[in-house]
Design an enzyme around this catalytic site. Structure first.
Site, PDB file in Angstrom:
ATOM      1  N   HIS A 139       0.813  -1.237  -0.045  1.00  0.00           N
ATOM      2  CA  HIS A 139      -0.191  -0.037  -0.111  1.00  0.00           C
ATOM      3  C   HIS A 139       0.746   1.403  -0.160  1.00  0.00           C
ATOM      4  O   HIS A 139       0.156   2.539  -0.088  1.00  0.00           O
ATOM      5  CB  HIS A 139      -0.834  -0.020   1.442  1.00  0.00           C
TER       6      HIS A 139
HETATM    7  C1  UD1 Z   1      -2.493   5.268   5.997  1.00  0.00           C
HETATM    8  C2  UD1 Z   1      -0.986   5.653   6.662  1.00  0.00           C
HETATM    9  C3  UD1 Z   1      -0.053   4.592   6.792  1.00  0.00           C
HETATM   10  C4  UD1 Z   1      -0.496   3.377   7.113  1.00  0.00           C
HETATM   11  C5  UD1 Z   1      -1.850   2.887   6.103  1.00  0.00           C
HETATM   12  C6  UD1 Z   1      -2.784   1.610   6.603  1.00  0.00           C
HETATM   13  C7  UD1 Z   1      -0.374   8.264   6.660  1.00  0.00           C
HETATM   14  C8  UD1 Z   1       0.395   9.252   6.296  1.00  0.00           C
HETATM   15  N1  UD1 Z   1      -0.530   6.919   6.160  1.00  0.00           N
HETATM   16  O1  UD1 Z   1      -1.940   5.155   4.572  1.00  0.00           O
HETATM   17  O2  UD1 Z   1       1.052   4.888   7.419  1.00  0.00           O
HETATM   18  O3  UD1 Z   1       0.404   2.246   6.811  1.00  0.00           O
HETATM   19  O4  UD1 Z   1      -2.657   3.947   6.531  1.00  0.00           O
HETATM   20  O5  UD1 Z   1      -3.632   1.679   5.375  1.00  0.00           O
HETATM   21  O6  UD1 Z   1      -1.282   8.315   7.634  1.00  0.00           O
HETATM   22  N2  UD1 Z   1      -9.322   4.614   1.322  1.00  0.00           N
HETATM   23  C9  UD1 Z   1     -10.555   4.271   1.336  1.00  0.00           C
HETATM   24  N3  UD1 Z   1     -11.372   3.707   2.297  1.00  0.00           N
HETATM   25  C10 UD1 Z   1     -10.557   4.088   3.559  1.00  0.00           C
HETATM   26  C11 UD1 Z   1      -9.537   4.541   3.923  1.00  0.00           C
HETATM   27  C12 UD1 Z   1      -8.520   5.132   2.650  1.00  0.00           C
HETATM   28  O7  UD1 Z   1     -10.830   3.888   0.373  1.00  0.00           O
HETATM   29  O8  UD1 Z   1     -11.133   3.500   4.811  1.00  0.00           O
HETATM   30  C13 UD1 Z   1      -8.442   5.047   0.229  1.00  0.00           C
HETATM   31  C14 UD1 Z   1      -8.715   6.472  -0.120  1.00  0.00           C
HETATM   32  O9  UD1 Z   1      -8.922   6.667  -1.481  1.00  0.00           O
HETATM   33  C15 UD1 Z   1      -7.627   7.170   0.100  1.00  0.00           C
HETATM   34  C16 UD1 Z   1      -6.350   6.081   0.133  1.00  0.00           C
HETATM   35  O10 UD1 Z   1      -6.979   4.968   0.381  1.00  0.00           O
HETATM   36  O11 UD1 Z   1      -7.170   8.508  -0.441  1.00  0.00           O
HETATM   37  C17 UD1 Z   1      -5.266   6.463   1.057  1.00  0.00           C
HETATM   38  O12 UD1 Z   1      -5.963   6.539   2.165  1.00  0.00           O
HETATM   39  P1  UD1 Z   1      -5.073   7.564   3.363  1.00  0.00           P
HETATM   40  O13 UD1 Z   1      -5.491   7.435   4.695  1.00  0.00           O
HETATM   41  O14 UD1 Z   1      -4.720   8.799   3.062  1.00  0.00           O
HETATM   42  O15 UD1 Z   1      -3.474   6.818   3.496  1.00  0.00           O
HETATM   43  P2  UD1 Z   1      -2.956   5.317   3.340  1.00  0.00           P
HETATM   44  O16 UD1 Z   1      -2.464   5.189   2.242  1.00  0.00           O
HETATM   45  O17 UD1 Z   1      -4.149   4.281   3.816  1.00  0.00           O
END
Ligand code: UD1
Length: 370
Positions: free
Chosen positions: A204
């Site tokens: 991820h």
């Molecule tokens: C975040 C953390 C990372 C952790 C990871 C575990 C930061 C900087 N990064 O990264 O350290 O390892 O979580 O997953 O805080 N999305 C969904 N549903 C959700 C959550 C996210 O669809 O419930 C999608 C969205 O399109 C979003 C993308 O995932 O834009 C990324 O989510 P985000 O919380 O920004 O960061 P992660 O890549 O999950």
């Protein structure tokens, strides 16, 4: 003593669970704030159910966005909560955007900040988590550390040694507390897998999944590996989006021995990991969990902030190039690992933290206390 505890993203939930339990067993009024950074049922609610985490007292419902937007929105929504709740301390875990956002709000309101999982350093400032870790540690009043490298890093950064406590690993508290229950999961039957004859993959990190060239290279290695060892790939929403956008999902679809699933709940994933022949990942926490499970782990990153998993555990940091991934995989098949469980990763880290917090609070409440 009143503590406002913060969680926001998937890797926070298994860290906050044993803390909430340890606090409930002591004279601590523990309140829980969910920032809503992760909000899908399978990224959030499933973990509250599996780990019996109390329902959050407050949900900030911030959702996804750019780093600046997400961090700013968490700060904006957390400030009134803090003014209203007036806790003795704010506790944050890990290194996600929710960690630094709530930490900053707390210290600006002069409320003591407690960081659990402090001191880890990848020395790679292109990782958003590294920035979050550095900044959170710099402003924390109490820093709870999982492994000796973390203590050394904090000393080097000039953090007052009196604030630093090596207590072990709350994520491992959760793993040990749920191992037996996870054994009952029927995930292997559902996915038609034979113990020790399959691999598990998670990906991820932006550095791996946002660049189609890097992601494509990793897929080349997977094409090779799955010919010999069936692979299960629970796909993170960010990765799913990128695979679809870049057309690489068609390549995944052609791998006949690779099964793609939605993100799994805690117990299913723990069972899946513990019976695997090998785990391939770019996660931080999974490097630690495989170390305790004694399952070989290939970390598809250039570095790790958790060196104890390499020095003592089952982890090999192999990078992202197909050749290096395949070389690591062959070392696993050749029986490369001789794991040892790191010191204090014994299931009692949260209890140590709770006891230290009570002593710290008692010291502050005494006349003349700091
Ligand atoms: C975040 C953390 C990372 C952790 C990871 C575990 C930061 C900087 N990064 O990264 O350290 O390892 O979580 O997953 O805080 N999305 C969904 N549903 C959700 C959550 C996210 O669809 O419930 C999608 C969205 O399109 C979003 C993308 O995932 O834009 C990324 O989510 P985000 O919380 O920004 O960061 P992660 O890549 O999950």
């Amino acid at each position: 003593m009143k503590i406002l505890n913060v969680c926001g993203a998937r890797p926070n939930f298994m860290k906050i669970a044993p803390l909430m339990r340890a606090f409930a067993a002591r004279p601590i009024n523990a309140r829980l704030v969910h920032t809503g950074q992760h909000y899908d049922d399978n990224m959030s609610k499933a973990f509250f159910d599996d780990l019996h985490i109390p329902r959050p007292d407050i949900n900030l419902e911030v959702g996804s966005g750019s780093h600046a937007l997400q961090t700013a929105l968490i700060m904006q929504r957390f400030e009134p909560v803090l003014l209203d709740e007036k806790p003795d301390a704010v506790l944050v875990v890990g290194d996600v955007n929710s960690t630094i956002a709530c930490g900053l709000v707390a210290v600006k309101l002069q409320i003591p900040l407690v960081h659990v999982e402090a001191g880890l350093r990848s020395f790679d400032r292109t990782m958003p988590e590294e920035i979050n870790r550095l900044l959170t540690d710099a402003i924390s009043d109490l820093l709870f550390v999982t492994e000796p490298s973390g203590v050394r890093n904090l000393h080097r950064e000039g953090i007052d040694p009196a604030k630093i406590h090596l207590v072990g690993n709350v994520m491992i508290d959760t793993l040990l507390a749920h191992r037996e229950l996870a054994e009952r999961s029927d995930i292997l039957t559902r996915l038609k897998l034979t113990p020790k004859e399959y691999g598990v993959l998670t990906l991820h990190r932006p550095a791996n999944v946002d660049d189609p060239a890097v992601l494509g290279g990793i897929l080349s290695a997977l094409e090779e590996i799955q010919r010999q060892t069936p692979l299960v790939f629970p796909v993170h929403p960010r990765t799913r989006g990128n695979l679809e956008r870049t057309g690489l999902s068609a390549r995944l679809g052609r791998m006949s021995n690779l099964v793609v699933t939605e993100p799994l709940g805690y117990l299913d994933f723990l069972k899946l990991m513990s019976s695997a022949r090998v785990v391939l990942t770019d996660s931080g926490g999974i490097q630690e969990e495989t170390t305790v499970l004694g399952v070989p782990c290939l970390t598809l990153r250039a570095n790790t902030e958790r060196p104890v998993t390499v020095e003592q555990g089952t982890n090999q940091v192999v990078g992202m190039s197909p050749d290096a991934i395949l070389a690591g995989y062959r070392r696993v098949l050749a029986g490369y690992v001789r794991p040892r469980v790191p010191e204090l990763w014994d299931g009692k880290a949260a209890e140590r933290i709770a006891d230290i917090l009570l002593r710290w609070h008692a010291g502050r409440s005494r006349p003349g206390g700091a």
